[in-house]
Design a protein around this motif. Sequence first.
Motif, PDB file in Angstrom:
ATOM      1  N   GLN A 110     -46.747  -8.455 -32.101  1.00 19.47           N
ATOM      2  CA  GLN A 110     -45.497  -8.483 -32.852  1.00 19.47           C
ATOM      3  C   GLN A 110     -45.573  -9.555 -33.933  1.00 19.47           C
ATOM      4  OE1 GLN A 110     -42.124  -8.976 -30.248  1.00 19.47           O
ATOM      5  NE2 GLN A 110     -42.617  -7.168 -29.041  1.00 19.47           N
ATOM      6  N   GLU A 111     -44.891  -9.271 -35.032  1.00 19.64           N
ATOM      7  CA  GLU A 111     -44.793 -10.241 -36.127  1.00 19.64           C
ATOM      8  C   GLU A 111     -43.895 -11.383 -35.688  1.00 19.64           C
ATOM      9  OE1 GLU A 111     -46.314 -10.070 -39.177  1.00 19.64           O
ATOM     10  OE2 GLU A 111     -47.251  -8.136 -38.748  1.00 19.64           O
ATOM     11  N   ARG A 112     -44.339 -12.588 -35.912  1.00 19.69           N
ATOM     12  CA  ARG A 112     -43.582 -13.803 -35.614  1.00 19.69           C
ATOM     13  C   ARG A 112     -43.593 -14.690 -36.870  1.00 19.69           C
ATOM     14  NH1 ARG A 112     -41.146 -11.966 -31.438  1.00 19.69           N
ATOM     15  NH2 ARG A 112     -42.347 -11.750 -29.531  1.00 19.69           N
ATOM     16  N   ILE A 116     -49.021 -13.162 -35.913  1.00 19.17           N
ATOM     17  CA  ILE A 116     -48.924 -11.982 -35.045  1.00 19.17           C
ATOM     18  C   ILE A 116     -49.293 -12.437 -33.642  1.00 19.17           C
ATOM     19  CG2 ILE A 116     -49.751  -9.651 -34.602  1.00 19.17           C
ATOM     20  CD1 ILE A 116     -50.634  -9.616 -37.594  1.00 19.17           C
ATOM     21  N   SER A 134     -50.474 -16.937 -39.323  1.00 24.53           N
ATOM     22  CA  SER A 134     -50.236 -16.562 -40.716  1.00 24.53           C
ATOM     23  C   SER A 134     -51.077 -17.453 -41.608  1.00 24.53           C
ATOM     24  CB  SER A 134     -48.764 -16.764 -41.089  1.00 24.53           C
ATOM     25  OG  SER A 134     -47.941 -15.927 -40.335  1.00 24.53           O
TER      26      SER A 134
END
Length: 145
Positions: A110-112, A116, A134
């Motif tokens: 999931q994108e945070r 990820i 990131s």
Amino acid sequence: MITGLGITTVWTFDQQRTKAFFTEKLGFEVRSEVPMGDMRWVTVGAKKQPGVELALMSLDGPGLDAESSEALKKLVSKGVIGAGAFQTDDCRGDYETFRQRGVEFLQEPQERPYGIEAIFRDDNGNWYSLTQRSEELDFSKDFGC
């Protein structure tokens, strides 16, 4: 002066089974496996990070009284011990590879705000973050470190 982390503990019900989990499913290497009286000192580590090892420590090993051992066994088997965060440069790809090898994931990638992340468990119930940071994240600026 502390220069970094060298060894950290992963609690295990079965050192050989956990060694196989880390080496066969996650691709780690065995760093040491030494008999020490009634116990074995077993460490594994990521191939690209030679300075950090995970000590696979038995939940009924030396240094633990019976009460402490039982308390740890309950916590580990409940899956409430978070043992760490592993870095990857391809969270989604590693997720697919590890899932195909039988690794139990609690959370798909999931994108945070920091990248990820996927969450998985080892063969004992300890949980780990698998994180692809990131590229634009600056921990000193974004988190005051």
